[in-house]
Write a protein that holds these residues in place. Structure first.
Motif, PDB file in Angstrom:
ATOM      1  N   UNK A 206      -1.288  -0.482  -5.145  1.00 17.33           N
ATOM      2  CA  UNK A 206      -0.847   0.618  -5.991  1.00 17.33           C
ATOM      3  C   UNK A 206      -0.146   1.658  -5.146  1.00 17.33           C
ATOM      4  N   UNK A 207       1.009   2.124  -5.587  1.00 17.91           N
ATOM      5  CA  UNK A 207       1.758   3.098  -4.817  1.00 17.91           C
ATOM      6  C   UNK A 207       0.991   4.399  -4.742  1.00 17.91           C
TER       7      UNK A 207
ATOM      8  N   UNK B 255       0.828  -1.208   0.000  1.00 24.87           N
ATOM      9  CA  UNK B 255       0.000   0.000   0.000  1.00 24.87           C
ATOM     10  C   UNK B 255       0.862   1.258   0.000  1.00 24.87           C
ATOM     11  N   UNK B 256       2.019   1.189   0.650  1.00 21.84           N
ATOM     12  CA  UNK B 256       2.890   2.350   0.762  1.00 21.84           C
ATOM     13  C   UNK B 256       3.798   2.488  -0.453  1.00 21.84           C
ATOM     14  N   UNK B 257       4.396   1.373  -0.903  1.00 20.70           N
ATOM     15  CA  UNK B 257       5.423   1.422  -1.935  1.00 20.70           C
ATOM     16  C   UNK B 257       4.985   0.885  -3.288  1.00 20.70           C
ATOM     17  N   UNK B 258       3.829   0.245  -3.360  1.00 22.06           N
ATOM     18  CA  UNK B 258       3.410  -0.347  -4.614  1.00 22.06           C
ATOM     19  C   UNK B 258       3.851  -1.796  -4.710  1.00 22.06           C
ATOM     20  N   UNK B 259       3.402  -2.509  -5.741  1.00 25.63           N
ATOM     21  CA  UNK B 259       3.677  -3.950  -5.864  1.00 25.63           C
ATOM     22  C   UNK B 259       5.136  -4.276  -6.088  1.00 25.63           C
ATOM     23  N   UNK B 260       5.963  -3.302  -6.473  1.00 25.52           N
ATOM     24  CA  UNK B 260       7.384  -3.564  -6.661  1.00 25.52           C
ATOM     25  C   UNK B 260       8.208  -3.365  -5.409  1.00 25.52           C
ATOM     26  N   UNK B 261       7.588  -3.206  -4.251  1.00 27.15           N
ATOM     27  CA  UNK B 261       8.324  -2.975  -3.005  1.00 27.15           C
ATOM     28  C   UNK B 261       9.245  -4.145  -2.698  1.00 27.15           C
ATOM     29  N   UNK B 262      10.409  -3.843  -2.167  1.00 28.36           N
ATOM     30  CA  UNK B 262      11.388  -4.865  -1.790  1.00 28.36           C
ATOM     31  C   UNK B 262      10.976  -5.462  -0.448  1.00 28.36           C
ATOM     32  N   UNK B 263      10.565  -6.718  -0.465  1.00 22.07           N
ATOM     33  CA  UNK B 263      10.070  -7.367   0.742  1.00 22.07           C
ATOM     34  C   UNK B 263      11.186  -7.950   1.607  1.00 22.07           C
TER      35      UNK B 263
ATOM     36  N   UNK C 132       7.679  -2.397 -12.869  1.00 18.77           N
ATOM     37  CA  UNK C 132       7.564  -3.181 -11.653  1.00 18.77           C
ATOM     38  C   UNK C 132       7.854  -4.645 -11.937  1.00 18.77           C
ATOM     39  N   UNK C 133       7.300  -5.159 -13.058  1.00 21.40           N
ATOM     40  CA  UNK C 133       7.534  -6.571 -13.389  1.00 21.40           C
ATOM     41  C   UNK C 133       9.014  -6.834 -13.640  1.00 21.40           C
ATOM     42  N   UNK C 134       9.683  -5.911 -14.311  1.00 26.20           N
ATOM     43  CA  UNK C 134      11.095  -6.107 -14.567  1.00 26.20           C
ATOM     44  C   UNK C 134      11.909  -6.116 -13.284  1.00 26.20           C
ATOM     45  N   UNK C 135      11.596  -5.201 -12.367  1.00 29.05           N
ATOM     46  CA  UNK C 135      12.305  -5.146 -11.105  1.00 29.05           C
ATOM     47  C   UNK C 135      12.057  -6.402 -10.283  1.00 29.05           C
ATOM     48  N   UNK C 136      10.775  -6.810 -10.178  1.00 26.83           N
ATOM     49  CA  UNK C 136      10.436  -7.987  -9.391  1.00 26.83           C
ATOM     50  C   UNK C 136      11.048  -9.242  -9.995  1.00 26.83           C
ATOM     51  N   UNK C 137      11.083  -9.323 -11.356  1.00 27.14           N
ATOM     52  CA  UNK C 137      11.616 -10.521 -11.984  1.00 27.14           C
ATOM     53  C   UNK C 137      13.086 -10.718 -11.637  1.00 27.14           C
ATOM     54  N   UNK C 138      13.882  -9.647 -11.709  1.00 21.11           N
ATOM     55  CA  UNK C 138      15.275  -9.778 -11.319  1.00 21.11           C
ATOM     56  C   UNK C 138      15.419 -10.178  -9.868  1.00 21.11           C
ATOM     57  N   UNK C 139      14.552  -9.629  -8.999  1.00 20.75           N
ATOM     58  CA  UNK C 139      14.575  -9.981  -7.590  1.00 20.75           C
ATOM     59  C   UNK C 139      14.233 -11.445  -7.385  1.00 20.75           C
ATOM     60  N   UNK C 140      13.260 -11.944  -8.144  1.00 15.87           N
ATOM     61  CA  UNK C 140      12.844 -13.337  -8.010  1.00 15.87           C
ATOM     62  C   UNK C 140      13.998 -14.278  -8.335  1.00 15.87           C
ATOM     63  N   UNK C 141      14.760 -13.968  -9.365  1.00 12.15           N
ATOM     64  CA  UNK C 141      15.871 -14.843  -9.737  1.00 12.15           C
ATOM     65  C   UNK C 141      16.899 -14.941  -8.615  1.00 12.15           C
TER      66      UNK C 141
END
Length: 563
Positions: A336-337, A122-130, A427-436
């Protein structure tokens, strides 16, 4: 944001402190009050069965009525159960206390972590670093268990030294050991009850949630089964989630193998049950410290293993993201951020928000027409599962003013200088690299745990006794928990990337239930194996199973779902 990280870490610590306080004295308290070892086993079985039976329903309840109310109920049940343990004197009283404690444990499985992820989204959006926040929460869980097991083990000794009569055996069958029910072995339970009440207050104050419509009993009775079914359906049909749940069963088997066989092995090495108990208390505390270390190192490990060239190029960190709503019918969504995302980070490495107050951020990011969070339905998410089991979420079309790189703004939408990548794509690009990086880091954690299990088997084969033997067994024991700590943080991150808010706690409960199933399987198979071939053989078998799980995990699809 740092405030969200701190609140989650505090709640995580208080969630596990009461349990840590009861690790050392629980069995001894029941034996002191006149129970036989068989009756103690029945109490523990009732506790386990209650947890297994309520895991999924309580996860669904947290998704329907909210995280805070369910976690507050867990804290209240924990306080009640520990008071009952402190005053119980009969088998039936301990059984009731064990059942209430099982209810508390089931209620606490998942809501705090789900609250943290929802709030950060809610604060940072779906690309937030968990990773940083999850790491801090897991570290505090291990710290609470380590502090609790030491305090629970030494508090009765301190009470006896201060003149409090333990009354061992004096009140057998009466519940009035020694001078009364307030004997040294009951003190950790009472201290745990106080800690649970503090936990309850903190949950009510420090865990703001978006407003929800009042949930009647009928709504809960209808909504929980639907939510549970949807969450289980996603966990079964989403390929990566299915593998995560299966690995949870393997981890449950490995943990049970450790807890089941290490105490007896240490007793053999020291030559007495008392010496083995002391050695196990020390080794257990070091194991919790190792788990905390692994949890703390998990973000760094994943970051170093993240590919240097992600599949999608992200925007510079200071570029504002165009906000998109997953449902065109609503103006805002919890995922959504609420404002521009900047390069600022909290001390642990997580992204920080322009909004300092999480309660304000949750309210701002979640208010929709009726004041509730606009979420995709579980049925829609299940229907969008693609060929390899990955959830293809985020399906709303872009707004008319949204632009892709190189396209004119048009229809009232203004693009930043030089054009912009659509926010969802970035966001998808950032999350995808994080997932790997997270997949590779989780595999590394499992490999460390498997090697450590093999080391335990090797130490048992050497047969060295005394202090040297304890050290030889203790080193791989701690190494096992270091690997498991790193794996746990990254596994949680991977799971949260694949589920929506309305099924997050349910999927966490499914993983916990799988772990309980693995534990039951270990009890049924590894105990007989250890009796016939020795503890070392059982540890080698489990090491091979964990290696196989790591191999399957390494093939986890690295494509990130749509946010």
């Amino acid at each position: 944001m740092d405030d969200v990280c701190r609140r989650y870490a505090l709640v995580s610590f208080l969630t596990w402190l009461p349990a840590g306080l009861m690790i050392a004295p629980l069995v001894l308290l029941m034996l002191d009050r006149g129970l036989t070892i068989v009756q103690v086993g029945v109490v523990m079985t009732v506790y386990s069965l209650v947890i297994a039976g309520l895991e999924l329903p309580t996860g669904g309840l947290a998704d329907v009525v909210g995280r805070r109310v369910v976690l507050a109920a867990s804290a209240a049940c924990t306080a009640l159960a520990l008071v009952l343990l402190a005053v119980a004197g009969t088998w039936w009283a301990f059984t009731v206390a064990g059942a209430v404690l099982g209810v508390a444990r089931a209620l606490s499985s998942g809501p705090a972590e789900a609250w943290f992820v929802d709030t950060l989204h809610a604060v940072e959006g779906p690309g937030a670093d968990l990773r940083p926040g999850l790491s801090r929460g897991h570290v505090m869980e291990d710290v609470a268990l380590g502090v609790g097991v030491l305090a629970g083990g030494f508090l009765p000794l301190a009470a006896e030294a201060a003149g409090m009569d333990s009354g061992m055996g004096a009140g057998v069958g009466t519940g009035m050991a020694g001078a009364g029910w307030l004997d040294p072995l009951a003190l950790p339970a009472l201290l745990g009850a106080v800690a649970a009440l503090v936990w309850l207050v903190v949950v009510l104050i420090a865990m703001p949630e978006p407003p929800r419509p009042p949930a009647s009993v009928a709504v809960v009775l209808r909504g929980v089964p639907v939510t549970v079914a949807a969450g289980v359906r996603v966990a079964v049909h989403d390929g990566p989630l299915r593998r995560l749940v299966l690995v949870a069963a393997v981890v449950g088997m490995a943990l049970t193998c450790i807890e089941l066989l290490v105490p007896g092995h240490l007793a053999e090495l020291t030559g007495s049950g008392e010496g083995g108990a002391t050695a196990y208390a020390i080794v257990s505390a070091l194991g919790f410290a190792g788990s905390a270390l692994g949890s703390a190192l998990a973000p760094t490990l994943a970051r170093h293993l993240t590919p240097t060239r992600p599949a999608t190029t992200a925007l510079p960190p200071t570029t504002a993201l165009p906000a998109t709503a997953p449902d065109p019918a609503t103006a805002a969504d919890v995922a959504t951020a609420p404002g521009p995302v900047t390069a600022a980070h909290c001390p642990a490495g997580g992204p920080a928000s322009a909004t300092a107050d999480p309660a304000t951020a949750v309210q701002r990011g979640t208010e929709a027409g009726d004041g509730t969070a606009a979420q995709d339905s579980a049925a829609t998410r299940s229907a969008e599962l693609d060929g390899d089991g990955g959830a293809a979420r985020g399906g709303a079309a872009p707004d008319a003013g949204e632009t892709r790189e190189g396209e004119p703004a048009g229809k009232g939408g203004a693009a930043p200088e030089g054009g912009t990548v659509r926010g969802e794509d970035m966001v998808r690009g950032t999350v995808q690299g994080s997932v790997r990086g997270s997949v590779r880091g989780a595999v590394g954690g499992l490999l460390v745990a498997a090697v450590a299990l093999g080391g335990l088997g090797g130490a048992a084969a050497v047969g060295m006794g005394g202090v040297a033997g304890v050290v030889l067994a203790g080193v791989p024991y701690v190494g096992f928990f270091v690997g498991l700590g790193a794996y746990g943080v990254l596994r949680a991150e991977l799971a949260h990337h694949r589920v929506g808010s309305d099924e997050r706690a349910t999927v966490a409960s499914a993983s916990s239930l799988a772990g309980s199933g693995g534990a039951a399987l270990a009890n049924l198979t590894l105990a007989p194996l250890a009796m016939s071939l020795g503890a070392g053989a059982a540890w080698w078998v489990v090491a091979a199973v964990v290696l196989a799980a790591a191999a399957g995990f390494a093939r986890l699809p690295e494509r990130a779902p749509k946010a």
